[in-house]
Design an enzyme around this catalytic site. Structure first.
Site, PDB file in Angstrom:
ATOM      1  CG  HIS A 241      43.368  39.187  43.639  1.00 56.44           C
ATOM      2  ND1 HIS A 241      42.436  39.191  44.653  1.00 56.44           N
ATOM      3  CD2 HIS A 241      43.692  37.883  43.482  1.00 56.44           C
ATOM      4  CE1 HIS A 241      42.225  37.956  45.076  1.00 56.44           C
ATOM      5  NE2 HIS A 241      42.964  37.144  44.387  1.00 56.44           N
TER       6      HIS A 241
ATOM      7  CD  GLU B  73      42.777  42.294  46.835  1.00 53.24           C
ATOM      8  OE1 GLU B  73      42.159  42.218  45.748  1.00 53.24           O
ATOM      9  OE2 GLU B  73      42.585  41.511  47.777  1.00 53.24           O
TER      10      GLU B  73
HETATM   11  C1  F6R Z   1      46.872  32.495  45.953  1.00 53.30           C
HETATM   12  C2  F6R Z   1      46.797  33.725  45.219  1.00 53.30           C
HETATM   13  C3  F6R Z   1      45.518  34.289  44.711  1.00 53.30           C
HETATM   14  C4  F6R Z   1      44.643  33.250  44.031  1.00 53.30           C
HETATM   15  C5  F6R Z   1      43.348  33.888  43.531  1.00 53.30           C
HETATM   16  C6  F6R Z   1      42.413  32.845  42.943  1.00 53.30           C
HETATM   17  O1  F6R Z   1      48.197  32.208  46.326  1.00 53.30           O
HETATM   18  O2  F6R Z   1      47.797  34.321  45.050  1.00 53.30           O
HETATM   19  O3  F6R Z   1      45.800  35.337  43.804  1.00 53.30           O
HETATM   20  O4  F6R Z   1      45.342  32.688  42.953  1.00 53.30           O
HETATM   21  O5  F6R Z   1      42.686  34.519  44.595  1.00 53.30           O
HETATM   22  O6  F6R Z   1      41.994  31.989  43.965  1.00 53.30           O
HETATM   23  P1  F6R Z   1      41.181  30.673  43.662  1.00 53.30           P
HETATM   24  O7  F6R Z   1      42.097  29.767  42.911  1.00 53.30           O
HETATM   25  O8  F6R Z   1      40.827  30.116  45.004  1.00 53.30           O
HETATM   26  O9  F6R Z   1      39.997  31.072  42.855  1.00 53.30           O
END
Ligand code: F6R
Length: 244
Positions: free
Chosen positions: A138, A143
């Site tokens: 995503h 999603e």
């Molecule tokens: C956050 C967002 C999400 C995150 C993704 C990765 O604003 O848009 O798409 O970039 O879920 O999250 P982390 O960096 O926590 O692994």
């Protein structure tokens, strides 16, 4: 799509901060699209460090965040409004009036999302969009689905995203079930895109984003079609990709 290898999280963060600060130096009134999550925290820390050394000036920068949980107030410590203040905005000379995050506290999803798109358009669109990537491919909260999304919209979070994000909440039950997110079309309209990824858990998603078929089942795969997209990932996240 340019793929840049980073040694580790610190190297990825420094390289990403370099691109963001170069954008701001070249165009002080840049419109940045920003992300939350664990991945960009190191890049934000690096930018704060360079701001304190007088190397980067946020006074004219305008920001639009990708997403926000629906139903959380701006002061809720789990909200992305709060996250951005804590991880970046409170530590640099950005004008808070120039910072924007979808209004998760507005229960009228259609109005909140339409208003957000109108604001991004009025700002002239995004110069540089920073993205993390979910384990399921995503981007933002877009999603895996049967079609690529367009503008900002309200989404039901998948069980996999709720589980991944529950690490930041007391229990999975506390994770909001819906979010407002920029759509894939909003993201693709950015003039340049920077994706960052680290860790083995992202390896499959990074491979699918860079080398898999372009499909809404892996929303990030559409970035292959963007004319100015850079991916910076560490060795673990690139472990399934062909070597340079
Ligand atoms: C956050 C967002 C999400 C995150 C993704 C990765 O604003 O848009 O798409 O970039 O879920 O999250 P982390 O960096 O926590 O692994």
């Amino acid at each position: 799509m340019k793929i840049r290898h980073a040694k580790d999280y610190a190297d990825m963060s420094r390289k990403a901060a370099n691109i963001i600060s170069a954008q701001i130096i070249l165009k002080p009134c840049s419109v940045l699209g920003l992300a939350t999550g664990t991945t960009p925290i190191g890049a934000y820390e690096q930018l704060i460090d360079w701001y304190r050394k007088d190397d980067v000036d946020f006074s004219e920068v305008i920001t639009y965040n990708l997403d926000e949980y629906r139903g959380l107030s701006h002061d809720d410590p789990q909200s992305y409004h709060y996250f951005m203040r804590e991880k970046l905005f409170d530590h640099v000379n950005i004008n808070m009036e120039n910072t924007h995050v979808p209004d998760g506290s507005n229960p009228d999803a259609d109005a909140a999302c339409a208003e957000y798109d109108a604001m991004v358009n009025a700002a002239g669109g995004i110069d540089l969009q920073l993205l993390g990537i979910g384990n399921n491919g995503h981007i933002g909260f877009n999603e895996p689905d049967d079609a690529f999304s367009k503008g900002t919209h309200c989404v039901d979070l998948t069980e996999s995203t709720i589980k991944a994000n529950s690490r930041l909440f007391d229990s999975p039950d506390d994770v909001p079930r819906q979010a407002y997110t920029m759509g894939v079309q909003n993201i693709m309209h950015a003039r340049s895109i920077l994706v960052i990824a680290n860790g083995e858990a992202k390896a499959q998603a990074v491979y699918d984003m860079c080398y898999g078929p372009v499909t809404p089942r892996v929303p990030a795969s559409i970035l292959q079609l963007h004319t100015n997209c850079t991916v910076i990932a560490d060795e673990a996240a690139l472990s399934l990709c062909p070597r340079r």
